[in-house]
Write an enzyme that holds these catalytic residues in place. Structure first.
Site, PDB file in Angstrom:
ATOM      1  CE1 TYR A  83      -3.937  -1.867   5.725  1.00  0.00           C
ATOM      2  CE2 TYR A  83      -3.462   0.390   5.054  1.00  0.00           C
ATOM      3  CZ  TYR A  83      -3.794  -0.912   4.743  1.00  0.00           C
ATOM      4  OH  TYR A  83      -3.964  -1.283   3.414  1.00  0.00           O
ATOM      5  CB  SER A 102      -0.841   0.017   1.283  1.00  0.00           C
ATOM      6  OG  SER A 102      -1.538   1.249   1.433  1.00  0.00           O
TER       7      SER A 102
END
Ligand code: NDP
Ligand code: 8X3
Length: 252
Positions: free
Chosen positions: A153, A140
């Protein structure tokens, strides 16, 4: 027999779109996720004379179940898997670290990091043996940058980025390509999961600009998987045009 691609997190978003694009290009599929009904629907939609579909209803966080699921595949499937797409993953919650919930942290670490490791460990012996193989890890922009409230995250996706680099080094002698893909904001079920079903907050994430779509990532995955044998795309960041950095969004 046709080559197989093994996709984790195939019941939604990037994973589902990737399953469709590989099937359109004549690949057979091994699809792993937890929601059995969705897996079976996808199997019914994508199976054809040329495309075989195996489904594995499995939680990537449970190593014994991952191993059992992989072992349960027919030999002729295991011996023809050439591509592993480590896509299953999630964010749970967004907020300051001192307000974080341990259970949210564990879900993210167990899925995004440990799950990716368990699936990779189970699959690498077959990728080594089968030749012309590739691992594609879905990281990501959160694995390249850190943003407010993204703490754990972001840490898990930085770990995925590091593992992609490490795998590339450790597996080069077996001719296994390793690709890290780092998408920015994409409209999938990601935000509804992150905000625990709060659809108003989830929808707001994608308002005022054109986010990436699952199809954009699937096309990117297909592109990196379809390069000639001597070419590896090591690392690819793909963003909505309106998103210049993790937290710089040009909204209309
Ligand atoms: P979705 O929520 O639409 O899809 C996530 C998929 O992961 C689902 O198929 C889900 O299936 C599966 N999954 C989640 N937990 C587990 C588990 N424990 N075991 C097996 N499968 C699991 O999100 P996206 O398609 O957007 O996300 C795919 C990947 O892309 C994730 O790794 C995410 O972090 C990453 N990503 C997403 C971005 C975005 O903005 N959308 C941007 C950058 C990266 P099921 O619930 O059936 O198990
Ligand atoms: C998902 C994209 O920007 O919410 O990985 O972290 S972001």
């Amino acid at each position: 027999m046709a080559s197989f691609v093994f996709i984790t997190g195939a019941t939604s978003g990037f994973g589902e779109a990737t399953a469709r694009i590989f099937a359109q290009n004549g690949f057979s599929l091994v699809l792993m996720a937890r929601r059995e009904e969705r897996l079976e629907k996808l199997k019914a939609a994508l199976s054809s004379e040329n495309v075989a579909v195996e489904t594995l209803c499995c939680d990537v966080r449970i190593e014994a179940d991952v191993n059992k699921a992989v072992e349960s595949l027919p030999e002729n499937v295991k011996n023809n898997i050439r591509i592993l797409v480590n896509n299953a993953g999630l964010a749970v919650g967004r907020g300051p670290i001192d307000k974080g919930l341990t259970d949210d942290w564990e879900r993210m670490i167990d899925t995004n990091v440990k799950g990716l490791l368990y699936v990779s460990k189970a699959m690498i012996p077959f990728l080594k043996a089968n030749g012309n193989a590739q691992i594609i890890n879905i990281a990501s922009i959160a694995g390249k940058e850190v943003y407010a409230g993204g703490n754990v995250y972001c840490a898990t996706k930085h770990a995925v980025d590091a593992l992609s680099q490490a795998m590339r080094i450790d597996l080069v002698e077996y001719g296994i390509k390793v690709t890290n893909i780092a998408p920015g904001a994409a409209a999938t079920e990601f935000s509804i999961v992150r905000f625990k079903g709060d659809s108003k907050t989830a929808d707001a994430v994608y308002e005022g600009y054109d986010p990436l779509l699952a199809q954009d990532i699937a096309e990117t995955i297909w592109f990196v998987a379809s390069r000639p044998a001597h070419v590896t795309i090591n690392d690819l960041t793909i963003m909505p045009t309106a998103q210049a950095a993790a937290t710089v969004l040009w909204k209309k």
